[in-house]
Structure formats: C-alpha cells, structure tokens
Write a protein that holds these residues in place. Structure first.
Motif, PDB file in Angstrom:
ATOM      1  N   ASP A   1      46.129  36.775  36.214  1.00 53.73           N
ATOM      2  CA  ASP A   1      47.451  37.399  36.266  1.00 53.73           C
ATOM      3  C   ASP A   1      47.790  38.082  34.938  1.00 53.73           C
ATOM      4  O   ASP A   1      48.324  39.193  34.919  1.00 53.73           O
ATOM      5  CB  ASP A   1      48.521  36.371  36.615  1.00 53.73           C
ATOM      6  CG  ASP A   1      48.392  35.841  38.037  1.00 53.73           C
ATOM      7  OD1 ASP A   1      47.696  36.475  38.866  1.00 53.73           O
ATOM      8  OD2 ASP A   1      48.986  34.776  38.316  1.00 53.73           O
ATOM      9  N   ALA A   2      47.479  37.418  33.828  1.00 48.81           N
ATOM     10  CA  ALA A   2      47.756  38.000  32.509  1.00 48.81           C
ATOM     11  C   ALA A   2      46.944  39.270  32.315  1.00 48.81           C
ATOM     12  O   ALA A   2      47.470  40.287  31.835  1.00 48.81           O
ATOM     13  CB  ALA A   2      47.433  36.991  31.404  1.00 48.81           C
ATOM     14  N   TYR A   3      45.666  39.237  32.697  1.00 54.47           N
ATOM     15  CA  TYR A   3      44.824  40.423  32.539  1.00 54.47           C
ATOM     16  C   TYR A   3      45.334  41.575  33.402  1.00 54.47           C
ATOM     17  O   TYR A   3      45.496  42.702  32.931  1.00 54.47           O
ATOM     18  CB  TYR A   3      43.361  40.109  32.881  1.00 54.47           C
ATOM     19  CG  TYR A   3      42.519  41.361  32.867  1.00 54.47           C
ATOM     20  CD1 TYR A   3      42.195  41.978  31.668  1.00 54.47           C
ATOM     21  CD2 TYR A   3      42.092  41.945  34.042  1.00 54.47           C
ATOM     22  CE1 TYR A   3      41.472  43.148  31.645  1.00 54.47           C
ATOM     23  CE2 TYR A   3      41.360  43.113  34.038  1.00 54.47           C
ATOM     24  CZ  TYR A   3      41.046  43.715  32.837  1.00 54.47           C
ATOM     25  OH  TYR A   3      40.335  44.884  32.815  1.00 54.47           O
ATOM     26  N   LEU A   4      45.611  41.307  34.663  1.00 56.85           N
ATOM     27  CA  LEU A   4      46.025  42.371  35.582  1.00 56.85           C
ATOM     28  C   LEU A   4      47.398  42.937  35.245  1.00 56.85           C
ATOM     29  O   LEU A   4      47.649  44.121  35.475  1.00 56.85           O
ATOM     30  CB  LEU A   4      46.010  41.860  37.028  1.00 56.85           C
ATOM     31  CG  LEU A   4      44.630  41.559  37.608  1.00 56.85           C
ATOM     32  CD1 LEU A   4      44.759  40.988  39.015  1.00 56.85           C
ATOM     33  CD2 LEU A   4      43.745  42.802  37.603  1.00 56.85           C
TER      34      LEU A   4
ATOM     35  N   TYR B   1      38.816  36.130  29.598  1.00 55.50           N
ATOM     36  CA  TYR B   1      38.445  35.280  30.733  1.00 55.50           C
ATOM     37  C   TYR B   1      38.984  35.866  32.043  1.00 55.50           C
ATOM     38  O   TYR B   1      38.294  35.891  33.058  1.00 55.50           O
ATOM     39  CB  TYR B   1      38.973  33.857  30.505  1.00 55.50           C
ATOM     40  CG  TYR B   1      38.495  32.821  31.487  1.00 55.50           C
ATOM     41  CD1 TYR B   1      37.178  32.801  31.938  1.00 55.50           C
ATOM     42  CD2 TYR B   1      39.368  31.838  31.954  1.00 55.50           C
ATOM     43  CE1 TYR B   1      36.750  31.838  32.834  1.00 55.50           C
ATOM     44  CE2 TYR B   1      38.937  30.866  32.847  1.00 55.50           C
ATOM     45  CZ  TYR B   1      37.631  30.873  33.284  1.00 55.50           C
ATOM     46  OH  TYR B   1      37.205  29.911  34.178  1.00 55.50           O
ATOM     47  N   GLY B   2      40.207  36.379  31.998  1.00 54.50           N
ATOM     48  CA  GLY B   2      40.777  37.026  33.178  1.00 54.50           C
ATOM     49  C   GLY B   2      39.958  38.229  33.614  1.00 54.50           C
ATOM     50  O   GLY B   2      39.717  38.431  34.805  1.00 54.50           O
ATOM     51  N   ALA B   3      39.503  39.031  32.652  1.00 53.96           N
ATOM     52  CA  ALA B   3      38.688  40.208  32.966  1.00 53.96           C
ATOM     53  C   ALA B   3      37.360  39.799  33.604  1.00 53.96           C
ATOM     54  O   ALA B   3      36.906  40.415  34.573  1.00 53.96           O
ATOM     55  CB  ALA B   3      38.441  41.028  31.703  1.00 53.96           C
TER      56      ALA B   3
ATOM     57  N   VAL C   1      38.055  38.679  37.179  1.00 52.76           N
ATOM     58  CA  VAL C   1      38.305  39.818  38.076  1.00 52.76           C
ATOM     59  C   VAL C   1      36.982  40.453  38.481  1.00 52.76           C
ATOM     60  O   VAL C   1      36.732  40.706  39.670  1.00 52.76           O
ATOM     61  CB  VAL C   1      39.239  40.855  37.406  1.00 52.76           C
ATOM     62  CG1 VAL C   1      39.241  42.172  38.170  1.00 52.76           C
ATOM     63  CG2 VAL C   1      40.650  40.305  37.305  1.00 52.76           C
ATOM     64  N   LEU C   2      36.117  40.720  37.510  1.00 54.61           N
ATOM     65  CA  LEU C   2      34.823  41.335  37.810  1.00 54.61           C
ATOM     66  C   LEU C   2      33.973  40.411  38.685  1.00 54.61           C
ATOM     67  O   LEU C   2      33.370  40.861  39.664  1.00 54.61           O
ATOM     68  CB  LEU C   2      34.086  41.672  36.516  1.00 54.61           C
ATOM     69  CG  LEU C   2      32.805  42.482  36.651  1.00 54.61           C
ATOM     70  CD1 LEU C   2      33.056  43.808  37.368  1.00 54.61           C
ATOM     71  CD2 LEU C   2      32.191  42.735  35.286  1.00 54.61           C
TER      72      LEU C   2
END
Length: 69
Positions: A12-15, A27-29, A32-33
C-alpha cells in the motif's frame, strides 16, 4: 503484527507513494512485481506494467531485490 499485514502495508505504501521507510517501499515494490509474476507469469507481469505505463515498478522491483542481497 503478522507477516501478511506487514506485506500489505508495504504494498500500500509503495502504490500510494506514501512517505515511508525506504526498506518498506523497496519491499512493497518487490511484492508488487512478484505478485504480478505469480498471476501472469514474469513476462506477462512485465508486459502488464508496460501496457499500463508503469515501467517504474519494474525498475523499483528489481532494485528492491538487489537491495535485499
């Protein structure tokens, strides 16, 4: 906090582009990938990011993987 909650918070933070800890954004990125690769295969996931004009997520995901080593 359990692992899935942490993972979702990082995604959520990355997006959202939130001002979060750099390690959480990386970690978020990666998540997602990895999620796109799980759903559409690696080539399909990358293709989806290119189609949706989100190639930065590819670079961010790869950089996040490299940072974790």
């Amino acid at each position: 906090m359990d692992e899935s909650t942490v993972q979702q918070a990082c995604i959520d933070a990355y997006l959202s582009g939130a001002d979060a800890r750099p390690d959480h954004l990386a970690y978020g990125a990666v998540l997602v990938l990895a999620g796109l690769a799980d759903n559409a295969g690696l080539v399909g996931g990358i293709g989806e990011l290119l189609i949706t004009e989100s190639p930065g997520a590819i670079v961010d995901g790869v950089a996040g993987c490299a940072a974790s080593t």
